[in-house]
Write a protein that holds these residues in place. Structure first.
Motif, short mmCIF file in Angstrom:
data_model
loop_
_atom_site.label_atom_id
_atom_site.label_comp_id
_atom_site.label_asym_id
_atom_site.label_seq_id
_atom_site.Cartn_x
_atom_site.Cartn_y
_atom_site.Cartn_z
N VAL A 175 25.24 -26.66 -4.77
CA VAL A 175 24.25 -27.52 -4.88
C VAL A 175 23.42 -27.73 -3.01
O VAL A 175 24.84 -28.04 -2.39
CB VAL A 175 24.49 -28.86 -5.11
CG1 VAL A 175 23.65 -30.51 -5.07
CG2 VAL A 175 25.25 -28.78 -6.60
N LEU A 176 22.65 -27.84 -2.55
CA LEU A 176 22.63 -28.26 -1.77
C LEU A 176 21.56 -29.51 -1.42
O LEU A 176 20.08 -29.70 -1.82
CB LEU A 176 21.45 -27.36 -0.88
CG LEU A 176 21.88 -25.91 -0.94
CD1 LEU A 176 20.59 -24.51 -0.48
CD2 LEU A 176 23.05 -25.43 -0.49
N GLU A 177 21.51 -30.41 -0.16
CA GLU A 177 21.21 -32.01 -0.02
C GLU A 177 20.53 -31.43 1.32
O GLU A 177 21.24 -31.08 2.19
CB GLU A 177 21.23 -32.91 0.12
CG GLU A 177 20.97 -33.99 0.24
CD GLU A 177 21.68 -35.20 0.22
OE1 GLU A 177 20.77 -36.33 0.14
OE2 GLU A 177 22.60 -34.95 -0.24
N LEU A 178 19.12 -31.52 1.35
CA LEU A 178 18.55 -30.36 2.55
C LEU A 178 17.49 -31.80 3.06
O LEU A 178 16.76 -32.69 2.73
CB LEU A 178 17.62 -29.87 2.52
CG LEU A 178 18.42 -28.28 1.78
CD1 LEU A 178 17.21 -27.54 1.43
CD2 LEU A 178 19.31 -27.44 2.94
N SER A 179 16.93 -31.83 4.70
CA SER A 179 15.77 -32.61 4.61
C SER A 179 14.65 -31.84 4.38
O SER A 179 14.62 -30.26 4.35
CB SER A 179 16.08 -32.81 6.47
OG SER A 179 15.05 -31.42 7.23
N ILE A 180 13.30 -32.39 4.38
CA ILE A 180 11.85 -32.02 3.57
C ILE A 180 11.63 -30.99 5.20
O ILE A 180 11.43 -29.84 4.17
CB ILE A 180 10.93 -32.88 3.36
CG1 ILE A 180 10.17 -32.21 2.54
CG2 ILE A 180 10.91 -33.76 4.46
CD1 ILE A 180 10.02 -31.70 1.52
N ASP A 181 11.71 -31.44 5.64
CA ASP A 181 11.38 -30.01 6.97
C ASP A 181 12.53 -29.48 7.28
O ASP A 181 11.91 -27.91 7.10
CB ASP A 181 11.44 -31.42 8.35
CG ASP A 181 10.74 -32.66 8.44
OD1 ASP A 181 9.37 -32.71 7.99
OD2 ASP A 181 10.99 -33.61 9.36
N ASP A 182 13.83 -29.17 7.13
CA ASP A 182 14.96 -28.17 6.70
C ASP A 182 13.78 -27.49 5.77
O ASP A 182 13.74 -25.69 5.74
CB ASP A 182 15.74 -28.83 7.02
CG ASP A 182 16.17 -28.68 8.23
OD1 ASP A 182 15.94 -29.27 8.84
OD2 ASP A 182 17.98 -29.38 7.32
N ALA A 183 13.87 -27.70 4.86
CA ALA A 183 13.07 -26.94 3.38
C ALA A 183 11.91 -26.23 2.95
O ALA A 183 11.89 -25.09 3.21
CB ALA A 183 13.23 -28.11 1.85
N VAL A 184 10.96 -27.35 3.97
CA VAL A 184 9.77 -26.23 3.86
C VAL A 184 9.81 -25.08 5.44
O VAL A 184 9.15 -24.07 5.01
CB VAL A 184 8.85 -27.58 5.11
CG1 VAL A 184 7.61 -26.90 5.27
CG2 VAL A 184 8.21 -28.46 3.65
N GLY A 185 11.28 -25.54 6.28
CA GLY A 185 10.94 -24.62 7.26
C GLY A 185 11.75 -23.01 6.67
O GLY A 185 10.97 -21.89 6.81
N MET A 186 12.55 -23.58 5.69
CA MET A 186 13.12 -22.10 5.31
C MET A 186 12.21 -21.41 3.98
O MET A 186 12.10 -20.11 3.92
CB MET A 186 14.23 -22.63 3.50
CG MET A 186 15.40 -23.33 4.13
SD MET A 186 16.20 -23.75 3.47
CE MET A 186 17.02 -22.72 2.12
N MET A 187 11.11 -22.28 3.80
CA MET A 187 9.94 -22.15 2.45
C MET A 187 9.75 -21.13 3.28
O MET A 187 8.71 -19.80 3.74
CB MET A 187 8.93 -22.92 2.13
CG MET A 187 8.15 -22.75 1.86
SD MET A 187 6.86 -24.36 0.76
CE MET A 187 6.52 -25.06 1.82
N ALA A 188 9.07 -21.40 4.52
CA ALA A 188 7.93 -21.01 6.43
C ALA A 188 8.46 -19.69 6.38
O ALA A 188 7.96 -18.48 6.10
CB ALA A 188 7.65 -21.57 6.95
N SER A 189 10.16 -19.24 6.32
CA SER A 189 11.13 -18.69 6.73
C SER A 189 11.28 -17.17 5.97
O SER A 189 11.96 -16.25 6.10
CB SER A 189 11.86 -18.89 7.60
OG SER A 189 12.90 -19.73 6.56
N GLY A 190 10.66 -17.85 4.59
CA GLY A 190 11.45 -16.53 3.06
C GLY A 190 12.33 -16.85 2.75
O GLY A 190 12.43 -16.30 2.05
#
Length: 196
Positions: free
Chosen positions: A157-172
């Motif tokens: 289970v991962l709790e992330l900030s929305i900004d970190d999650a969007v950054g992970m999406m952008a980085s692949g």
């Protein structure tokens, strides 16, 4: 009555093991009126549901990381970061996604909101996915999550900030289509830029 466009000729079952794989031969009426005979294979695994748990005050989301053999067999390390999801298995989408959220994340959410539904791979897979969002907080925590061992689940289970999650999406680092769709929905509707 609408004009007939499809006439089924033959349906063969190629596999009925994990899910159902069929080969269908059919006649298709083209836009110019001519008939063309086509053959397609379709994979029927049932319909599914996916949910993004979010906390507006903390600007957080809960995602999970789990092993997916199909991606491993295609050269990826096999561990995908995803929004919790599951097949309906004859349950309503709302009931199934509440159960999946608790099994996978440990959060018991009752107020789930459907935001859309989509065919994820309509060229060959019959599955329709129902997309949900729900708010979580400390009080919704009912267990550890991690999935069901008897179903082969071993979920982090991962709790992330929305900004970190969007950054992970952008980085692949996030490559799951349904998760990308929900994170984009969250950017537009749950965490708009004027609230950052």
């Amino acid at each position: 009555m609408p004009e007939e466009r499809v006439r089924i000729r033959e349906v063969q079952t190629l596999s009925d093991d994990w899910y159902l794989l069929r080969k269908t031969t059919f006649d298709y009426r083209r836009a110019d009126g001519r008939w063309q005979t086509l053959t397609r294979e379709t994979y029927d695994r049932g319909h599914g549901a996916v949910i993004l748990l979010y906390n507006r005050a903390r600007r957080g989301v809960i995602l999970v990381r789990q092993f997916r053999y199909a991606t491993f067999g295609d050269g990826h390390d096999g561990f995908l970061v995803e929004a919790p999801a599951g097949l309906l298995d004859r349950a309503s989408p709302e009931d199934r996604i509440r159960a999946e959220a608790e099994e996978e994340t440990g959060h018991r959410v009752t107020d789930v909101r459907k935001v859309f539904e989509a065919f994820m791979s309509p060229g060959s897979v019959t599955e329709r996915v129902h997309f949900f969002v729900a708010e979580y907080d400390a009080a919704s925590r009912a267990g550890e999550g991690g999935g069901l061992e008897e179903e082969g689940e071993d979920i982090e289970v991962l709790e992330l900030s929305i900004d970190d999650a969007v950054g992970m999406m952008a980085s692949g680092a996030i490559r799951d289509g349904k998760t990308i769709m929900l994170l984009q929905y969250a950017q537009l509707h749950l965490f708009p830029r004027d609230q950052a």
